[in-house]
Design an enzyme around this catalytic site. Structure first.
Site, short mmCIF file in Angstrom:
data_model
loop_
_atom_site.label_atom_id
_atom_site.label_comp_id
_atom_site.label_asym_id
_atom_site.label_seq_id
_atom_site.Cartn_x
_atom_site.Cartn_y
_atom_site.Cartn_z
N HIS A 74 -3.06 0.00 10.74
CA HIS A 74 -2.01 1.11 10.79
C HIS A 74 -1.20 1.38 8.93
CE1 HIS A 74 1.65 3.38 11.63
NE2 HIS A 74 2.58 2.85 10.33
N GLU A 75 -1.09 -0.30 8.95
CA GLU A 75 -0.80 -0.48 6.93
C GLU A 75 -1.33 -0.07 6.02
OE1 GLU A 75 2.64 -0.61 6.24
OE2 GLU A 75 3.15 -0.81 8.58
N HIS A 119 -2.01 3.41 5.21
CA HIS A 119 -1.11 4.01 4.56
C HIS A 119 -1.77 3.20 3.04
CE1 HIS A 119 2.30 5.36 6.19
NE2 HIS A 119 2.66 3.77 7.01
ZN LIG Z 1 4.41 3.45 8.89
#
Ligand SMILES: [Zn+2]
Length: 686
Positions: A480-481, A484
């Site tokens: 997830h990170e 980003h």
């Molecule tokens: Zn996030």
């Protein structure tokens, strides 16, 4: 011999005020001391003031270049200092940094208001905005102009002087309250420990979890004991496996009472004040509520839209959660337990049911999820999709020994720097996040500025006996990170300044979660940390079958927190709230069952009080509509690495940052708007 005389730039003894003379211009962490920040901030405020003055005093007619562009590029030093400070204060804080934060926050707020509420500056911006259709601007320039103008209006630039004065006071108080909230939360998280010194209290706990707790005790100079903390990687396994119900209750109560202990770190009066000031501020600016103010610039646009959407998913998820609770109660009864299921029992009994249904638990998969391997896996996915390569560098300054630094390249060309910081420590706040020490842009001369990105998690630590072995959920958080991070690394914009709406920014992160448990990806990275054996197909199949297990709970605890956020921020009158009472009533209103606590209770809901998710916690599930649908675009081709789809995702979404309209960007990628079906299917709630 020829002497070449050159003008040597005078080096300042404050490294924050110099150009960063390091590989790739990363901050020289080894030279930066806490005492450098305050003078650097003060200098940075002065510099931006002078830049603003130059814009205002420019005798030429206001135009895009002399006003909007110069304003966007003003405050370079402040941006540089602020990013370093913000990142360190979140991931590696100490008393000095916290004191500086308390001191600088109100000064910073005044500085921002001096710019945002400046009449002359606003008149210049408005005069450019008024002729926006005749300026021959690019799409990105037009968006920047509109965003800049709206930012001024939304900051109160068009208000009469007495309202501006009120606004300044509110902003200043809010800035201090938010800092206090975060500092209290860190103190409360570090302040609680479950210390065990009897072997029988470890009943049910897997060996790895016990080793972790022993390592923790050792690091706290409590050799021979076992310590569990309120950090998720320490607390969750205890709740999953400890046979001792009283201890589970003790630990979980420590967690959900954070900031609500009526002590010096209590957050109730702070958030009551924040909530009230936010209503006052929104009304001053002409909005019905804070949510109306905040959502205007998001995809969702209105609170009604968010409530309607959350309600739809809530109605689908609550019955599933109730059925899960009933199944757990049945198991308790079968085992002869004469008690009612409570929130601190949920992890324990759901783990038992999962084990009996799927013959699977976290301890079976952990050996295959060594953290270095998981990172290899995410690099592999980024390579297959976008052709990126990641090379570990040890010649780059870091702010903590736990940080790993990678140079990112494509076709041999530099793309950016990625720092990864994975383990919990008392100096780091909870959760996981991604930020930048420097964002991609083009400078005033059009020269490319490459990003320096940092991703931070609180993952399972290595113990004396074992390396860091993650749960599948933790592996998902890393992906997830990393999503980003890719959004930042693949950004290809000209102007800094247009930010990505909160309810769109989780699309690039959440779409990455779809690859983490794909068999094709698992077989590349999920290798046993001792034998190197690839995760057996049989476990992969179990993981797939169990992927929708406990989804009622996961969805409901998340939605409860989202609804709590919306209830606070949909208030239309500045009232004095009784926080416990407000929270209880809000949850009763939706019929939250008492076996489930909201994922965040009010007093430790950092996303909405300290972070940027106020009236925005719904964004994760909102974006799940997008990411589930977007991943379908890959699936439909029969190739989860389809190069054409990946290229389109990069071009229309990742590279654009905040420079376009989110829905238009999405439709350009997908060819149509997304529906809610893929989300419900993804969660098994259909
Ligand atoms: Zn996030």
């Amino acid at each position: 011999m020829i002497l070449v005389s050159c003008v040597q730039k005078v080096k300042n003894d404050n490294p924050l005020l110099n150009d960063f003379d390091t590989p790739f211009g990363v901050p020289p962490f080894d030279l930066i001391k806490a005492s450098h920040f305050k003078p650097a901030y003060l200098k940075a405020f002065e510099e931006q003031k002078a830049e603003i003055k130059a814009i205002i005093n420019n005798p030429s007619e206001p135009d895009f270049n002399n006003t909007i562009k110069m304003l966007t590029y003003s405050g370079e030093l402040l941006n540089k200092v602020g990013r370093v400070f913000g990142a360190l204060n979140s991931a590696n804080t100490n008393d000095s940094l916290q004191a500086i934060n308390r001191e600088i926050a109100p000064v910073s707020s005044r500085h921002r208001d001096d710019i945002n509420l400046n009449d002359t500056l606003f008149r210049r911006v408005k005069s450019v905005y008024d002729k926006r259709d005749n300026l021959n601007l690019t799409g990105e320039e037009k968006k920047l102009l509109e965003d800049t103008y709206k930012d001024f209006v939304r900051s109160g630039a068009a208000l009469p002087p007495e309202s501006k004065e009120k606004l300044r006071k509110i902003n200043e108080e809010l800035s201090m309250l938010q800092v206090k909230f975060g500092q209290n939360l860190l103190a409360e998280t570090n302040g609680f420990k479950l210390i065990l010194d009897r072997k029988e209290d470890l009943s049910g706990l897997p060996e790895g979890v016990i080793e972790q707790a022993a390592s923790m005790a050792k690091s706290l100079k409590m050799d021979g004991k076992w310590v569990f903390t309120l950090q998720v990687p320490s607390m969750t396994p205890f709740l999953q496996y400890s046979d001792n119900r009283d201890l589970r209750e003790k630990l979980f109560t420590g967690y959900f009472m954070k900031g609500d202990n009526d002590n010096e770190y209590d957050n109730k009066s702070i958030i009551a004040r924040i909530a009230k000031l936010r209503v006052e501020r929104s009304k001053l600016l002409g909005y019905k509520s804070f949510a109306d103010y905040a959502l205007e610039r998001n995809m969702a646009k209105t609170p009604e839209k968010v409530f309607e959407f959350l309600g739809q998913v809530w109605d689908a998820a609550l019955p599933v959660a109730k059925a899960e609770a009933a199944a757990q109660q049945e198991l308790i009864n079968q085992e002869g337990g004469k008690f009612k299921l409570e929130p601190w029992d949920w992890w324990y009994y759901s783990e038992k049911i999962k084990k009996s249904k799927y013959d699977l638990d976290d301890e079976i998969t952990r050996p295959y999820f060594r953290i270095d391997n998981v990172m290899e896996g995410m690099f592999y996915v980024a390579n297959r999709l976008y052709g990126l390569n990641f090379t570990k560098r040890s010649d780059i300054p870091k702010y903590h020994p736990d940080v790993n630094t990678f140079e990112v390249t494509r076709d041999g060309k530099h793309v950016g720097i990625l720092m990864i910081d994975n383990y919990p420590r008392p100096s780091k706040r909870g959760g996981a996040w991604c930020g930048t020490f420097r964002s991609q842009k083009r400078d005033l001369n059009g020269k490319m500025v490459y990003p320096v990105v940092t991703m931070v998690t609180n993952s399972t630590m290595p113990s004396a006996e074992k390396p860091s072995l993650l749960t599948a959920m933790e592996a998902e958080t890393l992906f997830h990170e990393f999503g980003h991070a890719l959004n930042n690394l693949l950004s290809n914009i000209t102007y800094p300044g247009s930010s990505i709406p909160r309810d769109f920014v989780e699309l690039p992160s959440q779409i990455m979660e779809h690859w983490v448990l794909e068999p094709e990806v698992l077989k590349v990275y999920a290798k046993h940390y001792q034998t190197g054996e690839v995760i057996p197909l049989e476990i992969v199949e179990k993981l797939d079958k169990a992927s929708k297990f406990n989804m009622g709970f996961t969805t409901v605890e998340y939605l409860a927190a989202s609804l709590l956020d919306m209830e606070y921020h949909a208030l239309t009158e500045p009232v004095d709230l009784d926080i416990r009472d407000f929270e209880n009533k809000a949850m009763d209103k939706y019929g939250l069952i008492k076996e489930i606590k909201p994922r965040y209770r009010s007093t430790y809901f950092n996303h909405i009080w300290g972070g940027g998710y106020s009236a925005g916690y719904y964004s994760y599930i909102w974006c799940e509509v997008l990411d589930s649908d977007a991943f379908q675009a890959f699936r439909e081709t029969g190739d989860i690495f389809n190069p054409a789809v990946a290229a389109r995702f990069e071009k229309e979404i990742l590279s654009k940052g905040g420079s376009g309209d989110p829905l238009e960007m999405y439709v350009a990628f997908r060819g149509k708007e997304p529906g809610i079906d893929a989300l419900l299917e993804n969660r098994g709630l259909k």
